[in-house]
Design an enzyme around this catalytic site. Structure first.
Site, PDB file in Angstrom:
ATOM      1  N   SER A 121     106.940 -98.314  -7.848  1.00 17.75           N
ATOM      2  CA  SER A 121     107.019 -97.214  -6.889  1.00 17.75           C
ATOM      3  C   SER A 121     108.446 -96.794  -6.545  1.00 17.75           C
ATOM      4  O   SER A 121     108.641 -95.765  -5.889  1.00 17.75           O
ATOM      5  CB  SER A 121     106.280 -97.601  -5.608  1.00 17.75           C
ATOM      6  OG  SER A 121     105.924 -96.466  -4.876  1.00 17.75           O
ATOM      7  N   LYS A 124     109.675 -93.199  -7.007  1.00 17.80           N
ATOM      8  CA  LYS A 124     109.597 -92.111  -6.027  1.00 17.80           C
ATOM      9  C   LYS A 124     110.968 -91.671  -5.521  1.00 17.80           C
ATOM     10  O   LYS A 124     111.110 -90.533  -5.041  1.00 17.80           O
ATOM     11  CB  LYS A 124     108.711 -92.526  -4.855  1.00 17.80           C
ATOM     12  CG  LYS A 124     107.247 -92.728  -5.230  1.00 17.80           C
ATOM     13  CD  LYS A 124     106.411 -93.098  -4.026  1.00 17.80           C
ATOM     14  CE  LYS A 124     104.942 -93.241  -4.362  1.00 17.80           C
ATOM     15  NZ  LYS A 124     104.636 -94.489  -5.098  1.00 17.80           N
ATOM     16  N   SER A 317     104.867 -94.427   0.649  1.00 19.41           N
ATOM     17  CA  SER A 317     104.633 -94.706  -0.771  1.00 19.41           C
ATOM     18  C   SER A 317     103.341 -94.046  -1.240  1.00 19.41           C
ATOM     19  O   SER A 317     102.494 -94.665  -1.885  1.00 19.41           O
ATOM     20  CB  SER A 317     104.595 -96.215  -1.040  1.00 19.41           C
ATOM     21  OG  SER A 317     104.907 -96.487  -2.383  1.00 19.41           O
TER      22      SER A 317
END
Length: 485
Positions: A121, A124, A317
């Site tokens: 993640s 991002k 997230s």
């Protein structure tokens, strides 16, 4: 385990992004950024609409203030502090690290720093930076309704807003709403009663699930079918999802066909039977189209401004929001709004920003794909670029970064005795898949120096989630605890 599965702050789930965007963000002002609101943030958040889309709460100081004149750590000092920690068995045998000084740009530590690594993640951060560069912080995503080919036919045209709500009970506060759009349509049609809803989600092309997604991503509640029209991030029950989220769960049941699900909700608002909803395309719009003519606009609602969408994506997230923003990069560059088009477009924008793109691969914008590759050095160079004042719009990525032991995916971390020095001193994006652990962000040293850091490991023991997280926390905490000189 999907990225972003750590529990959020229970009582400040949506307050924090707005608050933390306006606090003293580690003192990035020390390196040329007007931290309180970098650039014309009030205008960006407003998107040019003339008023704030949501009231900004008074800022709360939760982070230590860095000192631009603080002594710079030495490479030897940083190595002495980190070498024993990056070799922790919980991180596996491939741990790639980069640490830089944000003020000087000097590299203080590198181990596999230029090697493309599965980022989870942490992807991002790059998604946020590239969409801010490509679209601008004030850009809003429209959802439109136009007249169909026959009287009473209404075409709902998806523009890619993943936060669109049905009504005021939506998952994302301040989001655009279908009930507002329905009222516009009724007014525009006058005495003509809506009889049919056509759903045009053709803005996105290609597969709705990315290559490299684990099999349980579509069904496990962390991802969804990515379509150009959806409501509440494709959550089937947004009110339940809000309650679960406040109790610490990021997972939520998602609908299988988000575009048709949204179309049926819109039909109900118009008084149209749900069996009179179908997929289709909006009519071609002539130069003199009027509200009553085929293809003429009947109404439009606009998403939150891009700066707020990036806040939500990073702080929470949010994988579905991330995929929508990645496609906005493709659309801004005139490329297909698909996983492939988004990945190629993000890579191109990253290169234009001067970031090292060798070994960079994007299969998606959220980091759920194991086919993604990002180097630690790209992440620390991005952090330095966002903090040096040359691209003030990029500094807004710091507003959504979780704070150690305080917010977001770091709220329950940095509690280990050897990691407590990082509490309130580390602001970072995390990433987690089974066997993959990552963290990247900024940390203030004991002497008040601001450092950027990134630690990525993609060959960790599959059953060692908590141990790996503690090991990562100890690395950033070691930087917070030392002057490293």
């Amino acid at each position: 385990m999907p990225a972003g599965s750590t529990s959020p702050n229970r009582s400040r789930r949506w307050l924090l992004p707005a608050v933390l965007a306006s606090v003293v963000v580690l003192a990035l002002a020390a390196v040329g950024v007007a931290v309180a609101q970098p650039g014309p943030v009030a205008q960006w958040r407003d998107g040019g609409a003339g008023e704030q889309s949501a009231a900004e709460p008074a800022p709360a100081a939760v982070l230590a203030t860095a000192d631009a004149n603080a002594p710079e750590p030495t490479a030897g000092g940083v190595r002495a502090a980190l070498d024993p920690l990056v070799s922790a068995s919980a991180l596996g045998d491939r741990v790639n690290v980069s640490v830089t000084d944000v003020v000087s740009g000097a590299t203080l530590y590198g181990q596999g720093a230029d090697d493309g690594t599965v980022p989870a993640s942490v992807t991002k951060l790059v998604t946020g930076a590239t969409v801010l560069a490509a679209r601008g912080p004030g850009h809003r995503i429209p959802t439109r309704a136009v007249a169909g080919a026959t009287p009473g036919e209404v075409v709902l045209v998806g523009g890619g807003d993943p936060t669109l709500a049905v009504d005021r009970n939506g998952f994302y506060p301040g989001a655009a709403r279908l009930d507002d759009l329905a009222e516009q349509v009724k007014t525009a049609l006058g005495g003509t009663a809506p009889t049919r809803v056509v759903v045009d989600s053709s803005l996105y092309t290609g597969p709705v699930h990315a290559p490299g997604w684990d099999d349980d991503i579509p069904s496990g509640g962390y991802g969804a079918a990515i379509t150009a029209l959806m409501t509440d991030g494709a959550r089937s029950d947004p009110e339940k999802a809000k309650r679960d989220h406040d109790d610490g769960s990021h997972a939520a049941e998602r609908v299988e066909e988000p575009d048709l699900h949204a179309g049926r909700a819109f039909a109900q608002l118009l008084g149209v039977p749900t069996d009179a909803v179908e997929l289709g395309a909006a009519p071609e719009v002539g130069p003199d189209a009027t509200p009553g003519a085929s293809g003429g606009e009947l109404g439009v609602v606009q998403s939150l401004p891009m700066v707020r969408l990036v806040d939500i994506m990073i702080s929470d997230s949010d994988n579905v929001v991330a995929e929508a923003l990645a496609r906005q990069v493709a659309l801004a560059r005139g490329q297909p709004a698909s996983f492939t088009g988004a990945g190629e477009s993000m890579e191109a924008v990253a290169g234009e920003l001067g970031l090292p793109v060798d070994g960079l691969t994007f299969a998606d914008g959220s980091g759920l794909s194991r086919a993604n590759r990002i180097s630690p050095s790209l992440l620390t160079e991005l952090i330095a670029l966002a903090g040096d004042g040359s691209r003030p719009e990029l500094a807004t990525i710091f507003g959504g970064l979780p704070v150690a032991a305080w917010s977001g995916t770091l709220v329950d971390r940095y509690t280990d005795a050897a990691a407590k020095a990082g509490a309130g001193m580390v602001r970072a994006k995390t990433g987690t898949l089974t066997g993959v652990h990552a963290i990247a962000g900024v940390v203030t040293t004991a002497d008040g120096r601001l450092l950027g850091f990134a630690v990525l490991t993609d060959k960790a023991p599959a059953d060692g989630l908590e141990k790996a997280r503690v090991a990562l926390d100890r690395i950033a905490a070691a930087l917070a605890a030392c002057g490293c000189r």
